[in-house]
Design a protein around this motif. Structure first.
Motif, PDB file in Angstrom:
ATOM      1  N   LEU A   1       0.823  -1.216   0.000  1.00 20.42           N
ATOM      2  CA  LEU A   1       0.000   0.000   0.000  1.00 20.42           C
ATOM      3  C   LEU A   1       0.854   1.263   0.000  1.00 20.42           C
ATOM      4  O   LEU A   1       1.704   1.460   0.869  1.00 20.42           O
ATOM      5  N   LYS A   2       0.596   2.093  -1.030  1.00 18.28           N
ATOM      6  CA  LYS A   2       1.270   3.391  -1.087  1.00 18.28           C
ATOM      7  C   LYS A   2       0.205   4.489  -1.042  1.00 18.28           C
ATOM      8  O   LYS A   2      -0.770   4.435  -1.774  1.00 18.28           O
ATOM      9  N   VAL A   3       0.443   5.456  -0.169  1.00 15.69           N
ATOM     10  CA  VAL A   3      -0.573   6.490   0.041  1.00 15.69           C
ATOM     11  C   VAL A   3       0.074   7.870   0.053  1.00 15.69           C
ATOM     12  O   VAL A   3       1.134   8.069   0.652  1.00 15.69           O
ATOM     13  N   VAL A   4      -0.603   8.791  -0.647  1.00 12.78           N
ATOM     14  CA  VAL A   4      -0.136  10.173  -0.705  1.00 12.78           C
ATOM     15  C   VAL A   4      -1.128  11.055   0.051  1.00 12.78           C
ATOM     16  O   VAL A   4      -2.341  10.906  -0.111  1.00 12.78           O
TER      17      VAL A   4
ATOM     18  N   GLY B   1       0.037  15.825  -1.146  1.00  6.32           N
ATOM     19  CA  GLY B   1       1.104  15.825  -2.145  1.00  6.32           C
ATOM     20  C   GLY B   1       2.359  15.081  -1.743  1.00  6.32           C
ATOM     21  O   GLY B   1       3.333  15.027  -2.496  1.00  6.32           O
ATOM     22  N   LYS B   2       2.340  14.479  -0.563  1.00 11.47           N
ATOM     23  CA  LYS B   2       3.555  13.817  -0.100  1.00 11.47           C
ATOM     24  C   LYS B   2       3.285  12.323   0.107  1.00 11.47           C
ATOM     25  O   LYS B   2       2.244  11.955   0.670  1.00 11.47           O
ATOM     26  N   GLU B   3       4.227  11.493  -0.339  1.00  6.08           N
ATOM     27  CA  GLU B   3       4.028  10.059  -0.126  1.00  6.08           C
ATOM     28  C   GLU B   3       4.296   9.723   1.339  1.00  6.08           C
ATOM     29  O   GLU B   3       5.389   9.928   1.854  1.00  6.08           O
ATOM     30  N   ILE B   4       3.260   9.198   2.011  1.00  5.19           N
ATOM     31  CA  ILE B   4       3.397   8.885   3.437  1.00  5.19           C
ATOM     32  C   ILE B   4       3.615   7.382   3.625  1.00  5.19           C
ATOM     33  O   ILE B   4       4.509   6.965   4.351  1.00  5.19           O
ATOM     34  N   LEU B   5       2.783   6.584   2.974  1.00  8.71           N
ATOM     35  CA  LEU B   5       2.973   5.134   3.050  1.00  8.71           C
ATOM     36  C   LEU B   5       3.719   4.686   1.800  1.00  8.71           C
ATOM     37  O   LEU B   5       3.343   5.013   0.682  1.00  8.71           O
TER      38      LEU B   5
ATOM     39  N   SER C   1      -8.843  12.427   2.224  1.00 12.97           N
ATOM     40  CA  SER C   1      -7.615  13.216   2.012  1.00 12.97           C
ATOM     41  C   SER C   1      -6.408  12.309   1.779  1.00 12.97           C
ATOM     42  O   SER C   1      -5.310  12.795   1.553  1.00 12.97           O
ATOM     43  N   TYR C   2      -6.625  11.010   1.878  1.00 15.84           N
ATOM     44  CA  TYR C   2      -5.517  10.072   1.705  1.00 15.84           C
ATOM     45  C   TYR C   2      -5.705   9.301   0.396  1.00 15.84           C
ATOM     46  O   TYR C   2      -6.632   8.522   0.255  1.00 15.84           O
ATOM     47  N   LYS C   3      -4.822   9.567  -0.559  1.00 18.19           N
ATOM     48  CA  LYS C   3      -4.981   8.963  -1.896  1.00 18.19           C
ATOM     49  C   LYS C   3      -4.117   7.708  -2.005  1.00 18.19           C
ATOM     50  O   LYS C   3      -2.900   7.764  -1.797  1.00 18.19           O
ATOM     51  N   ILE C   4      -4.770   6.622  -2.345  1.00 16.23           N
ATOM     52  CA  ILE C   4      -4.029   5.370  -2.538  1.00 16.23           C
ATOM     53  C   ILE C   4      -3.487   5.360  -3.965  1.00 16.23           C
ATOM     54  O   ILE C   4      -4.239   5.446  -4.932  1.00 16.23           O
TER      55      ILE C   4
END
Lengths: 356, 241
Positions: free
Chosen positions: B7-10, B13-17, B52-55
């Protein structure tokens, strides 16, 4: 909204709370009084056409017929509307219900209402207005005379037609220790509503104006309240919750402190949906030193974090919005009987469910 | 019950996961530790589906169903419930919301969590930190989710109330049943680990810079963090593939 005749009309009157038990009833359809009932000996209800002979001293005493073109229309027209009087010292538990219904296209419904509470009398009035016509107009002059120690709650739940223009002109004279609580709830589109009731307060009198307004679909509302605190120790409160959805709303208020130890507070909260406008104009005026006046005003939109919080509980977006709108309009009116509070809650519930 | 794959989440505008993998079975409680900003709350928000969290990559499978693209309310209806770390004030009365979302009887939880005096108030309006947390758990009790996402449920809560909250969480997790019979699960984010004194976790993970970097028995992980800090701790724990 057409077809309030027959069953539809009954349902709509029910929606305005007019099916409940009452101490008296006054219903006018277009220009005809269709129901007048008094169920309490301490209450007198007359059509204004009769009352103006018997109680002429109350007509156009608190408001001048020359105030503006609408008061002029009423003074020039034939006398319609009601006169309600409660005798000294009597507390009327059940509310008096009044309704004005407009079904004739193009009708100008001109009314002159007078409410008199004698010393230490207490009364609750639930007033519904209902329109289902085109190019109709409701113009009213309403005068309240609250004698010493009397207590009146006056709750208006209105349901106008798309095309209705509404021009109420209202004034209340409050003698020493009198209390006037005015609740105005209008939750449907109207072409134009322009209203700014005035209360004149003697010593230790209390006036509270609550407005709950949902202007939608191109409505134009200009609504306020004026409290002139002319007696020492008088108190006033003007509180409004206004939603403008693609509509134009001016929400105003004026509190004047003209006597020592008077205290006034005003609160205008606006919620914008779509491309609406809300213009709040809270005014405070003081002519003596020892007064306590305050106001707060805020305009916002539906908060996204609140919306998503509710949605995270499994509530779909539209329902979450109507829950928030319902919550916003919950102004917490004080001093009204539970039965009237229920009517107000019911009207808001019906609106909130229908809004999305 | 829950499977998270790469799982990658932005957010903003910043990649968090940056590629999280996690599997949770029925009856399990997973504790997540990690420094501020490592992505713990983002992980819970992404599982819940907060917008607000985009996968950007990866999948979330819940009870065999790919929920990666589902809106938040559908995930809630499927049985995922989030206790927010910092819930907002909401202009809806608490009792009205509970009435709307409750599945079954919640009166006993109102009393257990000492929330009776808050029912007629707007959600979180003027609530203290601890009252908000109790309110969150009360709402979860009403929702009865299969998977509870608990974002620092004990922060700002005094010891006595941590115990109160834990008792309700344990009940919602069917802790009174034997492990094999439990159908519920939870992910708990905790800084202090206090909550784990009362709600026993099956496994603990450490998140660093958007990834789960190691996993192990909760007591060992906590001991290691306390002794060596997060960085060193990772070196001595077995890294989960």
């Amino acid at each position: 909204m057409r077809g309030v005749h027959g069953g539809g009309r009954m349902n709509s009157l029910k929606q305005l709370g007019l099916d409940e038990k009452s101490a008296g009833k006054f219903i006018m359809d277009n220009e005809i009084v269709t129901e007048l009932k008094v169920e309490n000996e301490a209450v007198e209800i007359l059509p204004s056409s009769e009352a103006i002979e018997k109680y002429g001293e109350y007509y156009f005493k608190a408001i001048s017929p020359d105030k503006d073109k609408y008061t002029k229309m009423v003074s020039d027209g034939s006398v319609n509307g009601y006169f309600i009087r409660v005798k000294e010292g009597h507390t009327i538990d059940l509310p008096i219900q009044t309704a004005f219904v407009i079904t004739d296209d193009g009708l100008k419904q001109l009314l002159h209402n007078v409410i008199v509470l004698e010393k230490n009398a207490r009364l609750n009035i639930l007033s519904g207005c209902l329109a289902s016509a085109y190019r109709d107009m409701h113009v009213s002059v309403t005068e309240f005379y609250l004698d010493e120690g009397s207590y009146l709650t006056y709750t208006m739940i209105h349901n106008w037609a798309r095309d209705t223009e509404v021009y109420p002109r209202t004034a209340a004279m409050l003698k020493k220790n009198a209390t006037f609580i005015s609740n105005y709830i209008s939750l449907t589109r109207a072409k134009m509503i322009q209203s700014s009731p005035v209360a004149y307060l003697d010593e230790n009198a209390i006036a509270r104006f609550y407005s709950i307004l949902y202007a939608k679909d191109g409505s134009k509302f200009d609504i306020g309240g004026i409290a002139k605190m002319n007696g020492e120790g008088s108190r006033s409160e003007i509180i409004s919750r206004v939603i403008s959805q693609d509509s134009d709303v001016v929400s105003r208020g004026l509190i004047e402190g003209n006597a020592n130890h008077s205290k006034g507070h005003m609160e205008c909260s606006g919620l914008l949906l779509g491309s609406g406008i809300i213009h709040t104009i809270p005014e405070l005026k003081s002519s003596v030193e020892n007064v306590d006046l305050s106001h707060e005003a805020a305009i916002g939109k539906l908060a996204e974090d609140e919306l998503y919080y509710l949605m995270a509980r499994g509530i779909v977006e539209d329902e979450a919005k109507s829950l928030l709108i319902r919550g916003f309009l919950d102004v917490g009116i004080k001093g009204i009987p539970p039965a009237i509070r229920e009517q107000i809650d019911r009207a808001i519930d019906i609106m909130a469910v229908a809004s999305f | 019950m829950l499977e998270i794959e790469n799982l990658k989440v932005v957010a903003e505008g910043k990649e968090i996961l940056k590629g999280v993998n996690l599997k949770i079975k029925e009856g399990e409680v997973h504790a997540i530790f990690g420094p501020n900003g490592s992505g713990k709350s983002t992980l819970l928000a992404a599982i819940m589906g907060l917008p607000s969290y985009k996968i950007t990559e990866g999948r979330i499978i819940f009870r065999g169903k790919d929920i990666t693209g589902l809106p938040v309310w559908e995930r809630a209806k499927l049985g995922i419930g989030l206790a927010f770390q910092s819930p907002p004030e909401v202009s809806v009365r608490l009792d009205k919301l509970l009435e709307r979302i409750k599945k079954g009887e919640i009166e006993k939880y109102v009393d257990a969590l000492n929330m009776r005096n808050y029912l007629e108030r707007n959600i979180n309006a003027g609530f203290s930190g601890g009252e908000r947390k109790r309110g969150e758990i009360l709402q979860l009790a009403a929702q009865k989710p299969d998977l509870m996402l608990l974002d620092e449920p004990e922060s700002g809560v005094d010891m006595e109330n941590i115990y109160v909250i834990s008792k309700v969480i344990n009940e919602l997790l069917e802790k009174e049943k034997r492990i094999k019979e439990r159908k519920k699960a939870a992910i708990v984010i905790t800084h202090t680990g206090y909550i784990l004194d009362f709600v026993s976790a099956s496994i603990a993970h450490i998140m660093m810079d958007g990834k789960i970097v190691c996993s192990g028995p909760p007591a060992d992980v906590m001991r290691n963090i306390k002794k060596n800090g997060y960085e060193k701790c990772v070196e001595c724990m077995e890294v989960e593939e």
